[in-house]
Design a protein around this motif. Structure first.
Motif, PDB file in Angstrom:
ATOM      1  N   ALA A  98      79.277  21.888  37.716  1.00 44.18           N
ATOM      2  CA  ALA A  98      79.469  20.509  37.256  1.00 44.18           C
ATOM      3  C   ALA A  98      78.732  19.505  38.130  1.00 44.18           C
ATOM      4  N   SER A  99      78.548  19.830  39.413  1.00 45.32           N
ATOM      5  CA  SER A  99      77.962  18.843  40.324  1.00 45.32           C
ATOM      6  C   SER A  99      76.500  18.554  40.002  1.00 45.32           C
ATOM      7  N   ILE A 100      75.746  19.555  39.577  1.00 42.70           N
ATOM      8  CA  ILE A 100      74.309  19.370  39.340  1.00 42.70           C
ATOM      9  C   ILE A 100      74.029  18.328  38.254  1.00 42.70           C
ATOM     10  N   PRO A 101      74.621  18.442  37.047  1.00 45.02           N
ATOM     11  CA  PRO A 101      74.352  17.410  36.034  1.00 45.02           C
ATOM     12  C   PRO A 101      74.892  16.042  36.417  1.00 45.02           C
ATOM     13  N   PHE A 102      76.042  16.002  37.101  1.00 41.87           N
ATOM     14  CA  PHE A 102      76.617  14.714  37.483  1.00 41.87           C
ATOM     15  C   PHE A 102      75.817  14.056  38.606  1.00 41.87           C
ATOM     16  N   PHE A 153      75.073  23.686  48.282  1.00 42.78           N
ATOM     17  CA  PHE A 153      75.613  22.628  47.424  1.00 42.78           C
ATOM     18  C   PHE A 153      74.848  21.325  47.645  1.00 42.78           C
ATOM     19  N   ILE A 154      74.590  21.008  48.908  1.00 42.03           N
ATOM     20  CA  ILE A 154      73.811  19.821  49.263  1.00 42.03           C
ATOM     21  C   ILE A 154      72.407  19.915  48.687  1.00 42.03           C
ATOM     22  N   LEU A 170      85.312  22.698  38.937  1.00 44.48           N
ATOM     23  CA  LEU A 170      84.588  21.824  38.012  1.00 44.48           C
ATOM     24  C   LEU A 170      84.939  20.355  38.249  1.00 44.48           C
ATOM     25  N   ILE A 171      86.216  20.064  38.434  1.00 47.12           N
ATOM     26  CA  ILE A 171      86.643  18.672  38.646  1.00 47.12           C
ATOM     27  C   ILE A 171      86.096  18.138  39.970  1.00 47.12           C
ATOM     28  N   ILE A 172      86.305  18.892  41.037  1.00 48.95           N
ATOM     29  CA  ILE A 172      85.842  18.448  42.357  1.00 48.95           C
ATOM     30  C   ILE A 172      84.315  18.376  42.393  1.00 48.95           C
ATOM     31  N   LEU A 229      82.321  30.885  45.166  1.00 49.25           N
ATOM     32  CA  LEU A 229      82.834  29.571  45.560  1.00 49.25           C
ATOM     33  C   LEU A 229      81.792  28.497  45.289  1.00 49.25           C
ATOM     34  N   PHE A 230      80.543  28.791  45.607  1.00 53.55           N
ATOM     35  CA  PHE A 230      79.462  27.831  45.358  1.00 53.55           C
ATOM     36  C   PHE A 230      79.313  27.522  43.875  1.00 53.55           C
ATOM     37  N   ILE A 231      79.271  28.549  43.037  1.00 51.72           N
ATOM     38  CA  ILE A 231      79.064  28.360  41.600  1.00 51.72           C
ATOM     39  C   ILE A 231      80.173  27.508  40.985  1.00 51.72           C
ATOM     40  N   SER A 232      81.407  27.703  41.440  1.00 55.09           N
ATOM     41  CA  SER A 232      82.526  26.952  40.871  1.00 55.09           C
ATOM     42  C   SER A 232      82.355  25.448  41.066  1.00 55.09           C
TER      43      SER A 232
END
Length: 246
Positions: free
Chosen positions: A82-86, A178-179, A135-137, A75-78
């Motif tokens: 995308a969140s890290i580069p953004f 994630f944070i 990826l979107i979220i 769940l974390f990887i999903s």
């Protein structure tokens, strides 16, 4: 930073904020930002300091939740892919303080309603997240995390619960890491754009860790799911009010 008027009151409240956020798997950036605004910290010091505090408090919180077996790696990887580069991209962009406070306040209201069960409840039936959904979220939350100076947990936790992708403590564990990764990415983005951390920020880290360690321990072991929801709603409500009126 430490020359701010009433700084001692700030230093007393800071570990309380970190305790409440850490107990639900959050780093506390939204609370730190609201608190720093209330005590008239300089705008250029607020965003990187909040992310630095996030790194340590969310890291401690994740450790305790992971130790208790609540972490869902898939769940974390999903979300994180995308969140890290953004978050890095968002961290490089400067935004007017009044605008990011308004954006954050709106997001907090959404989170408060979810935690109070105004819509949706913790489900016993867990759904499998699809990669494209993560990826979107993840990209959206990651970008705003870097832009505003938060880790994104206040958005991710209610999303996970609302869409039945995990239970409360599982959402807390995933949100904590994630944070951490978003805060690191956003902070690197800021530092690469010329922002500098004040040395006093590390003193605030030491103080915030007192509450963070206690919050992570009691949140992962001693506090049940229902109480976690009410604690989170209370914390988010305080932060929302501060952001609107400061």
């Amino acid at each position: 930073m430490l020359q701010t008027e009433n700084i001692y009151i700030f230093l007393i409240i800071l570990p309380v904020v970190s305790f409440l956020y850490s107990s639900v798997g959050h780093g506390g950036a939204s609370g730190y930002l609201a608190l720093m605004a209330l005590f008239s910290f300089t705008p250029e010091s607020m965003k990187p300091t909040a992310l630095l505090l996030n790194l340590f408090v969310a890291g401690i919180s994740f450790y305790y939740y992971y130790k208790e077996g609540f972490f869902n790696k898939e769940l974390f990887i999903s979300f994180a892919m995308a969140s890290i580069p953004f978050a890095f991209i968002g961290g490089m962009i400067e935004i007017d303080a009044s605008i990011y406070k308004k954006i954050l306040a709106v997001l907090l209201i959404f989170a408060i309603l979810k935690m109070l069960n105004v819509f949706g409840k913790e489900s016993q039936s867990i759904r499998q997240i699809k990669l494209w959904q993560g990826l979107i979220i993840g990209s959206i939350i990651g970008f705003f995390s870097g832009l505003i100076g938060i880790g994104g947990g206040i958005i991710l936790t209610p999303v996970i619960l609302l869409l039945h992708w995990g239970k409360m403590k599982e959402a807390a564990a995933v949100s904590a890491l994630f944070i951490w990764v978003n805060s690191a990415s956003g902070l690197i983005g800021q530092l690469s754009s010329g922002v500098r951390l004040e040395s006093a920020s590390f003193l605030l880290v030491a103080i915030a860790l007192i509450g963070g360690v206690l919050g992570g321990y009691y949140g992962s072991k001693k506090i049940n799911n229902k109480n976690l929801q009410y604690i989170l709603a209370f914390v988010l409500m305080i932060a929302c009010v501060k952001l609107i009126f400061t």
